[in-house]
Design an enzyme around this catalytic site. Structure first.
Site, PDB file in Angstrom:
ATOM      1  N   GLY A 269       0.819  -1.209   0.000  1.00 23.58           N
ATOM      2  CA  GLY A 269       0.000   0.000   0.000  1.00 23.58           C
ATOM      3  C   GLY A 269       0.847   1.250   0.000  1.00 23.58           C
ATOM      4  O   GLY A 269       1.738   1.418   0.831  1.00 23.58           O
TER       5      GLY A 269
ATOM      6  N   GLY B  28      -0.438   4.467   0.225  1.00 21.05           N
ATOM      7  CA  GLY B  28      -1.295   5.590   0.624  1.00 21.05           C
ATOM      8  C   GLY B  28      -0.486   6.505   1.531  1.00 21.05           C
ATOM      9  O   GLY B  28       0.748   6.551   1.451  1.00 21.05           O
ATOM     10  N   PHE B  29      -1.170   7.195   2.423  1.00 20.22           N
ATOM     11  CA  PHE B  29      -0.486   8.142   3.310  1.00 20.22           C
ATOM     12  C   PHE B  29       0.586   7.445   4.147  1.00 20.22           C
ATOM     13  O   PHE B  29       1.681   7.967   4.341  1.00 20.22           O
ATOM     14  CB  PHE B  29      -1.499   8.805   4.246  1.00 20.22           C
ATOM     15  CG  PHE B  29      -2.271   9.892   3.576  1.00 20.22           C
ATOM     16  CD1 PHE B  29      -1.801  11.190   3.569  1.00 20.22           C
ATOM     17  CD2 PHE B  29      -3.464   9.619   2.930  1.00 20.22           C
ATOM     18  CE1 PHE B  29      -2.506  12.200   2.940  1.00 20.22           C
ATOM     19  CE2 PHE B  29      -4.175  10.615   2.297  1.00 20.22           C
ATOM     20  CZ  PHE B  29      -3.698  11.914   2.302  1.00 20.22           C
TER      21      PHE B  29
ATOM     22  N   VAL C  93      -2.179  -7.588  -3.774  1.00 22.42           N
ATOM     23  CA  VAL C  93      -1.787  -8.617  -2.802  1.00 22.42           C
ATOM     24  C   VAL C  93      -3.023  -9.405  -2.392  1.00 22.42           C
ATOM     25  O   VAL C  93      -4.013  -8.834  -1.917  1.00 22.42           O
ATOM     26  CB  VAL C  93      -1.110  -7.974  -1.571  1.00 22.42           C
ATOM     27  CG1 VAL C  93      -0.793  -9.039  -0.526  1.00 22.42           C
ATOM     28  CG2 VAL C  93       0.152  -7.258  -1.994  1.00 22.42           C
TER      29      VAL C  93
ATOM     30  N   GLU D 278     -18.985  17.539   3.443  1.00 26.11           N
ATOM     31  CA  GLU D 278     -18.268  18.268   2.391  1.00 26.11           C
ATOM     32  C   GLU D 278     -18.948  18.092   1.041  1.00 26.11           C
ATOM     33  O   GLU D 278     -19.117  19.053   0.295  1.00 26.11           O
ATOM     34  CB  GLU D 278     -16.815  17.788   2.352  1.00 26.11           C
ATOM     35  CG  GLU D 278     -16.045  18.300   3.565  1.00 26.11           C
ATOM     36  CD  GLU D 278     -14.666  17.679   3.789  1.00 26.11           C
ATOM     37  OE1 GLU D 278     -13.998  18.089   4.741  1.00 26.11           O
ATOM     38  OE2 GLU D 278     -14.257  16.784   3.029  1.00 26.11           O
TER      39      GLU D 278
ATOM     40  N   ASP E 161      -4.903   3.361   8.425  1.00 34.00           N
ATOM     41  CA  ASP E 161      -6.312   3.000   8.666  1.00 34.00           C
ATOM     42  C   ASP E 161      -6.501   1.533   9.039  1.00 34.00           C
ATOM     43  O   ASP E 161      -7.394   1.191   9.803  1.00 34.00           O
ATOM     44  CB  ASP E 161      -7.135   3.248   7.399  1.00 34.00           C
ATOM     45  CG  ASP E 161      -7.490   4.708   7.214  1.00 34.00           C
ATOM     46  OD1 ASP E 161      -7.035   5.547   8.019  1.00 34.00           O
ATOM     47  OD2 ASP E 161      -8.218   5.027   6.248  1.00 34.00           O
TER      48      ASP E 161
ATOM     49  N   ALA F 170      -5.593  10.711   8.053  1.00 31.68           N
ATOM     50  CA  ALA F 170      -4.293  10.813   7.396  1.00 31.68           C
ATOM     51  C   ALA F 170      -3.152  11.143   8.379  1.00 31.68           C
ATOM     52  O   ALA F 170      -2.086  10.525   8.310  1.00 31.68           O
ATOM     53  CB  ALA F 170      -4.365  11.853   6.277  1.00 31.68           C
TER      54      ALA F 170
END
Ligand SMILES: Cc1cc2nc3c(=O)[nH]c(=O)nc-3n(C[C@H](O)[C@H](O)[C@H](O)COP(=O)(O)OP(=O)(O)OC[C@H]3O[C@@H](n4cnc5c(N)ncnc54)[C@H](O)[C@@H]3O)c2cc1C
Length: 458
Positions: A17, A19-20, A85, A176, A306, A323
């Site tokens: 991964g 991501g962040f 994966v 949002e 996460d 994040a």
């Protein structure tokens, strides 16, 4: 085995991964004697907090994504494999992917989260989610396609269902996107669709709990509710969506909101991978880790971001899926991996909450800082813009996002409203079937054998 990765004198750290969390860890170990292998099913890093802006035409998809290979160009200890994966095998110290098995000395699972539909099959099949760039582009296209369809309808009930947008989930994403859609209804749609009576278009935000923005302060919750109501968003608290079929979002067995547009932003599950001992995976698919992010009972295997369920004294339900948590855990794990390499014991992670914020619309945002400091309005909005601009990956993305935002602020317009989808005749037909989810996964298939040309009968 090993998908042609070069042999190295250094231990191999596989990160699943980018991501962040995964991105930050690989960057933090840039100068360390370790072979870093990052595996991701996408070849880009996706800045998820701005997905809703792509969905509502405020930003281009390209400005919230950045190619992984470009981020790491020049980093000598970095290798990337584009792969999915499928399983981890701690016994053999390998991960099984669709391109082959990859061995590791240390493994970091940073796979993030997946949308949680709470087992409501009709919602999973028919609603739109907002977790990836294809989702966001799909959402934008689908809504604009429905406006085009609404123009063609004489039946007021059918037209209403095409115009109504129901957003489920009153967390930051739901708030949002509702605010952004309400602004679009006020500024963009009257210009594009003068033939439609947009006073008929309802934006309904449905939240199962008693307040919006659950984890934020009461002041921010009230401010956000007030902003949305001022923008004409109908907010229904203590309401859950039970099923979604035949263009009806049911909130009880018989009561429903007519809509073709249901946006599901009601929650996420962790993206734990198969192969881990059952006891390490929680009910919502997060991986139990100790205070230095090691998976319980699996030395050398870590989870961050996460997907990691780290329980602390102040957070008995686990750290929030945000994040900054992912980034701080990545930095801390880099520090602990260095300590482990020197034979020193790892140190526990402590989350430093620097504040949370949510934007509602132009000049309207809510910000909670530590020590009960809250602010909102224009200053909150500026803070939100600044923080998100600064955390976007890549100089080009920062510049493009800044220009897009400045442009739409200046002329109250959102330039991006292209319907980007393969043309499909059924899309404009009155098929009454929901097709949003169908498009979320549909990708054009390459057909090596073109259909035979039919010769008209003589
Ligand atoms: C719409 C939305 C808005 C948000 N807004 C905010 C916000 O305003 N503020 C905030 O702090 N947080 C926000 N978040 C949450 C924030 O985005 C996450 O907390 C953060 O992305 C977590 O980082 P991560 O590295 O754990 O996971 P991710 O960033 O999700 O990265 C996971 C990576 O793993 C890859 N991956 C997953 N499974 C596999 C597999 N099996 N094989 C290969 N690759 C795999 C994925 O492709 C992805 O690149 C938002 C999230 C969403 C969806």
């Amino acid at each position: 085995m090993d998908t042609n990765l070069p042999k190295s004198a250094h231990p191999r750290l596989v990160i699943i991964g980018c991501g962040f969390a995964g991105l930050r860890l690989a960057q933090a170990l840039k100068h360390d004697p370790v072979q870093i292998v990052v595996i991701d099913r996408h070849n880009y890093h996706n800045f998820q907090p701005l997905l809703y802006q792509v969905a509502t035409g405020a930003l281009e998809a390209d400005s919230i994504a950045y190619p992984i290979r470009k981020i790491f160009a020049g980093q000598k200890n970095f290798f990337f494999r584009l792969a999915d994966v499928e399983q981890v095998n701690p016994d053999t110290k390998t991960v099984h992917t669709n391109i082959g098995d990859i061995g590791y000395d240390y493994l970091v699972i940073a796979t993030g989260s997946l949308t949680n539909f709470f087992g409501i099959e009709s919602v999973e099949r028919n609603a739109m989610q907002i977790k990836s760039i294809p989702n966001a582009l799909n959402l934008r296209s689908y809504i604009f396609q429905n406006f085009e369809k609404a123009l063609l309808k004489d039946d007021p009930e059918q037209r209403q269902a095409l115009l109504n947008i129901v957003v489920v989930g009153g967390g930051p994403t739901g708030v949002e996107i509702s605010g952004s859609l309400a602004e679009m209804r006020r500024t963009v749609l009257p210009k594009d669709y003068p033939e439609l009576d947009l006073s008929q278009m309802k934006i309904i935000l449905v939240e199962a709990g008693p307040a919006l923005l659950g984890p934020m302060s009461k002041q921010s919750q009230d401010d956000a509710l007030g902003y949305l109501q001022k923008l004409g968003v109908e907010v229904r608290l203590n309401t859950g969506i039970k099923r979604f079929e035949d263009c009806r979002a049911y909130y009880s067995d018989t009561e429903f909101i007519p809509t073709e547009n249901l946006i599901w932003a009601a929650g996420v599950n962790g993206a734990a991978l198969p192969g881990l001992p059952e006891a390490t995976v929680t009910r919502n698919k997060r991986i139990n880790v100790n205070r230095w992010n090691e998976v319980e009972g699996l030395p050398g295997v870590f989870a961050i971001g996460d997907v990691a369920n780290m329980v602390t004294e102040d957070m008995p339900k686990g750290l929030p899926m945000l994040a900054p948590v992912a980034q701080q855990q990545a930095d801390h794990l880099a520090h602990n991996l260095r300590r482990l390499a020197k034979g020193q014991p790892p140190e526990p992670f402590n989350y430093l909450n620097k504040g949370v914020m949510a934007i509602v619309a132009r000049n309207k945002a809510v910000v909670d800082l530590p020590k009960n400091v809250h602010f909102n309005g224009f200053f909150g909005w500026l803070t939100w813009l600044f923080v998100h601009l600064m955390t976007l990956v890549g100089f080009r993305n920062k510049v493009v996002a800044f220009i897009d935002w400045a442009f739409s602020y200046w002329n109250s317009d959102k330039a991006l409203r292209l319907i980007i989808r393969p043309f499909n005749r059924r899309d404009m037909k009155d098929d009454k079937g929901k097709r949003a989810a169908e498009h979320q996964t549909a990708t054009p298939q390459y057909n090596p054998t073109p259909p035979a040309i039919q010769t008209p009968a003589a």
